[in-house]
Design a protein around this motif. Structure first.
Motif, PDB file in Angstrom:
ATOM      1  N   VAL A  72     -36.259  35.368  37.140  1.00  0.00           N
ATOM      2  CA  VAL A  72     -35.412  35.032  37.896  1.00  0.00           C
ATOM      3  C   VAL A  72     -34.197  36.464  38.395  1.00  0.00           C
ATOM      4  O   VAL A  72     -34.052  36.637  39.530  1.00  0.00           O
ATOM      5  CB  VAL A  72     -34.125  33.935  37.511  1.00  0.00           C
ATOM      6  CG1 VAL A  72     -33.132  33.744  38.556  1.00  0.00           C
ATOM      7  CG2 VAL A  72     -35.033  32.765  37.388  1.00  0.00           C
ATOM      8  N   GLU A  73     -33.992  37.274  37.332  1.00  0.00           N
ATOM      9  CA  GLU A  73     -33.387  38.325  37.598  1.00  0.00           C
ATOM     10  C   GLU A  73     -33.833  39.138  38.334  1.00  0.00           C
ATOM     11  O   GLU A  73     -33.158  39.969  39.304  1.00  0.00           O
ATOM     12  CB  GLU A  73     -32.592  39.021  36.164  1.00  0.00           C
ATOM     13  CG  GLU A  73     -31.503  38.359  35.462  1.00  0.00           C
ATOM     14  CD  GLU A  73     -31.078  38.745  34.229  1.00  0.00           C
ATOM     15  OE1 GLU A  73     -32.030  39.601  33.573  1.00  0.00           O
ATOM     16  OE2 GLU A  73     -29.872  38.232  33.646  1.00  0.00           O
ATOM     17  N   ILE A  93     -33.689  38.234  41.995  1.00  0.00           N
ATOM     18  CA  ILE A  93     -32.374  38.485  42.561  1.00  0.00           C
ATOM     19  C   ILE A  93     -32.434  39.972  43.054  1.00  0.00           C
ATOM     20  O   ILE A  93     -31.814  40.239  43.959  1.00  0.00           O
ATOM     21  CB  ILE A  93     -31.301  38.180  41.446  1.00  0.00           C
ATOM     22  CG1 ILE A  93     -31.207  36.573  41.229  1.00  0.00           C
ATOM     23  CG2 ILE A  93     -30.016  38.805  42.079  1.00  0.00           C
ATOM     24  CD1 ILE A  93     -30.303  36.265  40.006  1.00  0.00           C
ATOM     25  N   LYS A  94     -32.689  40.718  42.104  1.00  0.00           N
ATOM     26  CA  LYS A  94     -32.739  42.250  42.405  1.00  0.00           C
ATOM     27  C   LYS A  94     -33.736  42.434  43.548  1.00  0.00           C
ATOM     28  O   LYS A  94     -33.400  43.322  44.557  1.00  0.00           O
ATOM     29  CB  LYS A  94     -33.232  42.924  41.345  1.00  0.00           C
ATOM     30  CG  LYS A  94     -33.384  44.483  41.207  1.00  0.00           C
ATOM     31  CD  LYS A  94     -33.805  44.942  39.969  1.00  0.00           C
ATOM     32  CE  LYS A  94     -34.084  46.498  40.199  1.00  0.00           C
ATOM     33  NZ  LYS A  94     -34.544  47.297  38.995  1.00  0.00           N
ATOM     34  N   LEU A 128     -34.415  35.549  46.554  1.00  0.00           N
ATOM     35  CA  LEU A 128     -33.887  34.296  46.650  1.00  0.00           C
ATOM     36  C   LEU A 128     -32.777  34.124  47.737  1.00  0.00           C
ATOM     37  O   LEU A 128     -32.060  35.341  47.923  1.00  0.00           O
ATOM     38  CB  LEU A 128     -32.914  34.097  45.235  1.00  0.00           C
ATOM     39  CG  LEU A 128     -33.636  33.857  43.970  1.00  0.00           C
ATOM     40  CD1 LEU A 128     -32.618  33.847  42.858  1.00  0.00           C
ATOM     41  CD2 LEU A 128     -34.336  32.747  44.140  1.00  0.00           C
ATOM     42  N   GLU A 177     -30.202  32.246  48.073  1.00  0.00           N
ATOM     43  CA  GLU A 177     -28.904  32.119  47.632  1.00  0.00           C
ATOM     44  C   GLU A 177     -29.176  32.074  46.081  1.00  0.00           C
ATOM     45  O   GLU A 177     -30.089  31.502  45.544  1.00  0.00           O
ATOM     46  CB  GLU A 177     -27.850  31.058  48.157  1.00  0.00           C
ATOM     47  CG  GLU A 177     -28.797  29.425  48.111  1.00  0.00           C
ATOM     48  CD  GLU A 177     -28.544  29.004  46.728  1.00  0.00           C
ATOM     49  OE1 GLU A 177     -27.562  29.280  46.288  1.00  0.00           O
ATOM     50  OE2 GLU A 177     -29.503  28.261  46.233  1.00  0.00           O
ATOM     51  N   TRP A 178     -28.032  32.338  45.360  1.00  0.00           N
ATOM     52  CA  TRP A 178     -27.979  32.027  43.863  1.00  0.00           C
ATOM     53  C   TRP A 178     -26.737  31.832  43.402  1.00  0.00           C
ATOM     54  O   TRP A 178     -25.761  32.495  43.871  1.00  0.00           O
ATOM     55  CB  TRP A 178     -28.922  32.979  43.006  1.00  0.00           C
ATOM     56  CG  TRP A 178     -28.325  34.402  43.115  1.00  0.00           C
ATOM     57  CD1 TRP A 178     -28.613  35.497  44.119  1.00  0.00           C
ATOM     58  CD2 TRP A 178     -27.538  35.037  42.289  1.00  0.00           C
ATOM     59  NE1 TRP A 178     -27.848  36.610  44.063  1.00  0.00           N
ATOM     60  CE2 TRP A 178     -27.090  36.403  42.580  1.00  0.00           C
ATOM     61  CE3 TRP A 178     -27.089  34.620  41.045  1.00  0.00           C
ATOM     62  CZ2 TRP A 178     -26.200  37.206  41.897  1.00  0.00           C
ATOM     63  CZ3 TRP A 178     -26.085  35.484  40.292  1.00  0.00           C
ATOM     64  CH2 TRP A 178     -25.781  36.731  40.668  1.00  0.00           C
ATOM     65  N   GLN A 187     -24.732  31.108  39.048  1.00  0.00           N
ATOM     66  CA  GLN A 187     -24.839  30.996  37.583  1.00  0.00           C
ATOM     67  C   GLN A 187     -24.006  30.006  37.043  1.00  0.00           C
ATOM     68  O   GLN A 187     -22.809  30.081  37.374  1.00  0.00           O
ATOM     69  CB  GLN A 187     -24.515  32.417  36.957  1.00  0.00           C
ATOM     70  CG  GLN A 187     -25.078  32.404  35.691  1.00  0.00           C
ATOM     71  CD  GLN A 187     -25.115  33.931  35.001  1.00  0.00           C
ATOM     72  OE1 GLN A 187     -24.577  34.911  35.565  1.00  0.00           O
ATOM     73  NE2 GLN A 187     -25.879  34.249  33.913  1.00  0.00           N
ATOM     74  N   TYR A 205     -29.201  30.391  35.461  1.00  0.00           N
ATOM     75  CA  TYR A 205     -29.414  30.586  36.790  1.00  0.00           C
ATOM     76  C   TYR A 205     -30.004  29.582  37.686  1.00  0.00           C
ATOM     77  O   TYR A 205     -30.816  28.956  37.326  1.00  0.00           O
ATOM     78  CB  TYR A 205     -30.311  32.211  37.089  1.00  0.00           C
ATOM     79  CG  TYR A 205     -29.909  33.310  36.697  1.00  0.00           C
ATOM     80  CD1 TYR A 205     -28.604  33.877  37.440  1.00  0.00           C
ATOM     81  CD2 TYR A 205     -30.219  34.101  35.753  1.00  0.00           C
ATOM     82  CE1 TYR A 205     -28.041  34.944  37.146  1.00  0.00           C
ATOM     83  CE2 TYR A 205     -29.426  35.084  35.362  1.00  0.00           C
ATOM     84  CZ  TYR A 205     -28.695  35.781  36.051  1.00  0.00           C
ATOM     85  OH  TYR A 205     -28.221  37.060  35.478  1.00  0.00           O
ATOM     86  N   GLY A 249     -31.267  29.015  42.212  1.00  0.00           N
ATOM     87  CA  GLY A 249     -31.286  29.582  43.403  1.00  0.00           C
ATOM     88  C   GLY A 249     -32.436  28.997  44.141  1.00  0.00           C
ATOM     89  O   GLY A 249     -33.006  28.125  43.609  1.00  0.00           O
ATOM     90  N   GLN A 275     -24.256  32.347  51.773  1.00  0.00           N
ATOM     91  CA  GLN A 275     -25.269  33.275  51.241  1.00  0.00           C
ATOM     92  C   GLN A 275     -26.520  33.046  51.972  1.00  0.00           C
ATOM     93  O   GLN A 275     -27.158  34.027  52.420  1.00  0.00           O
ATOM     94  CB  GLN A 275     -25.499  33.099  49.614  1.00  0.00           C
ATOM     95  CG  GLN A 275     -24.827  33.651  48.923  1.00  0.00           C
ATOM     96  CD  GLN A 275     -24.996  33.788  47.352  1.00  0.00           C
ATOM     97  OE1 GLN A 275     -26.422  34.068  46.842  1.00  0.00           O
ATOM     98  NE2 GLN A 275     -24.673  32.968  46.368  1.00  0.00           N
TER      99      GLN A 275
END
Length: 206
Positions: free
Chosen positions: A62-63, A66-67, A71, A73-74, A76, A81, A83, A110
């Motif tokens: 998931v990270e 995101i990077k 996603l 939107e996300w 935590q 997480y 998203g 977002q």
């Protein structure tokens, strides 16, 4: 033959306004809407299925999403997480299905930043007093938390200008009818219909 693309509808509003209740009632009537499935790093609960309730993924995956901007939107919560995966939404829309996303205000903003062609609906309480009553009726909030939620709600209501439509949730059935009308009207918008017909005309010329 017009190959119609689906539309992303985003419903949001302040905490306690009844987003979940309205969404459930809408889906009991509107069987052609696809609910947006979120990705999460939390473990599945009993009875939950991957790809049905959530896309269950490891934290590292998931990270990475995101990077790489995968996603829409996300957020935590409690070290997990949550998203909205862009790929799932875009694939479903390409299949001609409408996607419906129910989300908090910050998440909706977002999505708007990352997917501006969506249709954004703000669910509005009949009054702040009614919103307070709904939060208190839950019986899960302390007096301090109720006060903080109302302050947050006032700030979120000020963000209403970023939305396309406002629906007052005075009665759930009325709110659902208004959202259904929005869905229908969006499919009849001149810009949307003209765009699809233009593709047909261009293909005929080839």
């Amino acid at each position: 033959m017009i190959d119609k693309k689906g539309i992303l509808f985003v419903l949001s509003g302040p905490s306690g306004v009844g987003k979940g209740t309205v969404r459930k009632a809408l889906f009991e009537k509107a069987t052609d809407l696809q609910y947006s499935i979120s990705v999460t790093t939390r473990k599945p609960r009993v009875g939950e299925q991957d790809g049905v309730d959530y896309f269950f993924r490891e934290k590292e995956e998931v990270e990475k999403m995101i990077k790489h901007g995968q996603l829409l939107e996300w957020a935590q919560y409690v070290n997990n997480y949550y998203g909205t995966p862009r790929e799932y939404v875009e694939k479903t829309l390409q299949e001609g299905k409408d996607v419906f996303l129910e989300i908090e205000v910050q998440g909706a903003l977002q999505v708007k930043e990352n997917f501006s062609e969506g249709v954004f609906i703000f669910l509005f309480p009949p009054s702040l007093e009614e919103l307070k009553n709904r939060i208190v009726t839950r019986g899960t909030e302390t007096e301090e938390l109720v006060k903080n939620r109302l302050l947050a709600a006032k700030e979120e209501i000020e963000m209403m200008e970023a939305y396309d439509y406002v629906v007052v949730n005075d009665e759930v059935d009325h709110a659902v009818e208004k959202i259904q009308a929005i869905v229908q009207s969006e499919h009849c918008k001149r810009e949307r219909v003209a765009k699809e017909y233009k593709k047909v005309l261009e293909s005929d010329e080839k």
